[in-house]
Write a protein that holds these residues in place. Structure first.
Motif, PDB file in Angstrom:
ATOM      1  N   UNK A  77      37.840  33.811  24.574  1.00  0.00           N
ATOM      2  CA  UNK A  77      37.308  34.890  23.743  1.00  0.00           C
ATOM      3  C   UNK A  77      37.141  36.207  24.490  1.00  0.00           C
ATOM      4  N   UNK A  78      37.140  36.169  25.813  1.00  0.00           N
ATOM      5  CA  UNK A  78      36.846  37.356  26.618  1.00  0.00           C
ATOM      6  C   UNK A  78      38.129  38.084  27.001  1.00  0.00           C
ATOM      7  N   UNK A  79      38.119  39.399  26.834  1.00  0.00           N
ATOM      8  CA  UNK A  79      39.231  40.240  27.275  1.00  0.00           C
ATOM      9  C   UNK A  79      38.955  40.624  28.731  1.00  0.00           C
ATOM     10  N   UNK A  80      39.502  39.856  29.664  1.00  0.00           N
ATOM     11  CA  UNK A  80      39.183  40.059  31.074  1.00  0.00           C
ATOM     12  C   UNK A  80      39.760  41.373  31.615  1.00  0.00           C
ATOM     13  N   UNK A  81      40.852  41.845  31.055  1.00  0.00           N
ATOM     14  CA  UNK A  81      41.397  43.133  31.495  1.00  0.00           C
ATOM     15  C   UNK A  81      40.429  44.265  31.169  1.00  0.00           C
ATOM     16  N   UNK A  82      39.816  44.199  29.994  1.00  0.00           N
ATOM     17  CA  UNK A  82      38.846  45.218  29.595  1.00  0.00           C
ATOM     18  C   UNK A  82      37.588  45.113  30.454  1.00  0.00           C
ATOM     19  N   UNK A  83      37.146  43.897  30.721  1.00  0.00           N
ATOM     20  CA  UNK A  83      35.970  43.692  31.589  1.00  0.00           C
ATOM     21  C   UNK A  83      36.234  44.278  32.976  1.00  0.00           C
ATOM     22  N   UNK A  84      37.430  44.027  33.518  1.00  0.00           N
ATOM     23  CA  UNK A  84      37.776  44.540  34.845  1.00  0.00           C
ATOM     24  C   UNK A  84      37.847  46.060  34.856  1.00  0.00           C
ATOM     25  N   UNK A  85      38.288  46.654  33.748  1.00  0.00           N
ATOM     26  CA  UNK A  85      38.415  48.111  33.683  1.00  0.00           C
ATOM     27  C   UNK A  85      37.061  48.806  33.588  1.00  0.00           C
ATOM     28  N   UNK A  86      36.108  48.187  32.895  1.00  0.00           N
ATOM     29  CA  UNK A  86      34.791  48.802  32.709  1.00  0.00           C
ATOM     30  C   UNK A  86      33.819  48.511  33.851  1.00  0.00           C
ATOM     31  N   UNK A  87      34.036  47.418  34.556  1.00  0.00           N
ATOM     32  CA  UNK A  87      33.057  46.969  35.552  1.00  0.00           C
ATOM     33  C   UNK A  87      32.805  47.943  36.708  1.00  0.00           C
ATOM     34  N   UNK A  88      33.834  48.602  37.290  1.00  0.00           N
ATOM     35  CA  UNK A  88      33.547  49.490  38.430  1.00  0.00           C
ATOM     36  C   UNK A  88      32.531  50.577  38.111  1.00  0.00           C
ATOM     37  N   UNK A  89      32.680  51.240  36.972  1.00  0.00           N
ATOM     38  CA  UNK A  89      31.721  52.269  36.597  1.00  0.00           C
ATOM     39  C   UNK A  89      30.337  51.696  36.372  1.00  0.00           C
ATOM     40  N   UNK A  90      30.280  50.515  35.765  1.00  0.00           N
ATOM     41  CA  UNK A  90      28.986  49.883  35.507  1.00  0.00           C
ATOM     42  C   UNK A  90      28.281  49.498  36.803  1.00  0.00           C
ATOM     43  N   UNK A  91      29.045  49.041  37.780  1.00  0.00           N
ATOM     44  CA  UNK A  91      28.460  48.673  39.071  1.00  0.00           C
ATOM     45  C   UNK A  91      27.867  49.903  39.758  1.00  0.00           C
TER      46      UNK A  91
END
Length: 272
Positions: A77-91
């Motif tokens: 169910x998880x779009x891992x490409x989208x998670x990887x793209x958003x994570x750096x800014x969130x970190x």
């Protein structure tokens, strides 16, 4: 801690874990008012309680989201490409917000800001208004800047960011179920960065109780996590069977009650 405190934290942990799996939220935000009650009962310093409640609630998201992530991942169910793209800014946002801005805000204003955010979240839950898909996802820079803002905001309120990331993803044509599941995946990097920021920014502060890692109260985290990691997969499983819209509205009403509690805490902190 007293037996009554442990019992309350175990109950809250089971509920927050279930909601993390069911609604894609981190669950840490709903723990804050209850941890304020526990920390008051334990006699913690008043100027530390709200900060510790938010930081401790965020630390639990590390574990509840991990369990929910695995449950959603098994169903692809998880779009891992989208998670990887958003994570750096969130970190980056979580680290900066948790270590710098969070420490600089005093208890009264932090309580007020938290209460306002709960009201916003409650309105979202009750209305369940999904934004019209009006565009595609932005490029890498746009996703980084969005993640940066979400990470900073989430670190101030102890939330996993789903109340912002899910509407954003829906607006960008991400399928609803994928958006909900992916928000669980995004909760982990936000929680990890913010928790590190909390501990770094408050390490060595005077009057912190025994068992604290900066603002994070480890005994409370243990009580909550020991049950939430089991209830999160149950919530993820039920998300595919229950009327989630109706549950969101019930949860929204509960959030209004929690907001009233936090507004009262803010009033007392301001001395009104």
């Amino acid at each position: 801690m007293y037996l009554s405190d442990i019992t309350l934290l175990l109950l809250c942990g089971s509920i927050s874990g279930f909601l993390a799996g069911l609604l894609g939220i981190g669950g840490g935000m709903i723990l804050v008012p209850f941890m304020i009650l526990v920390f008051n009962h334990l006699g913690f310093q008043q100027e530390l309680i709200v900060h510790m409640a938010i930081a401790t609630g965020m630390a639990t998201i590390l574990f509840t989201t991990s369990s929910a992530i695995w449950a959603h991942h098994k169903h692809s169910s998880i779009d891992w490409k989208l998670v990887a793209a958003l994570s750096p800014g969130m970190v980056v946002g979580g680290l900066v917000g948790g270590s710098k801005i969070f420490e600089a805000i005093n208890t009264s204003w932090l309580s007020l800001f938290f209460a306002i955010f709960i009201v916003y979240s409650a309105v979202q839950m009750i209305l369940n208004k999904k934004p019209t898909a009006g565009r595609n996802l932005p490029g890498p820079i746009g996703l980084f800047l969005f993640g940066l803002c979400v990470g900073m905001l989430a670190s101030l309120v102890g939330a996993g960011g789903a109340f912002i990331t899910v509407p954003f993803m829906l607006w960008c044509n991400v399928k609803p179920h994928t958006a909900m599941a992916s928000s669980s995946g995004l909760g982990f990097p936000i929680a990890a960065a913010a928790t590190i920021g909390y501990m770094y920014g408050s390490w060595g502060l005077p009057n912190l109780p025994a068992g604290s890692l900066g603002y994070v109260y480890a005994p409370a985290v243990a009580c909550i996590v020991i049950v939430s990691i089991f209830t999160a997969p149950i919530g993820a499983k039920m998300a595919r069977k229950l009327d989630v819209v109706q549950l969101k509205r019930i949860f929204g009403v509960m959030l209004f009650c929690l907001a009233a509690f936090m507004f009262n805490e803010s009033r007392k902190a301001f001395g009104f």
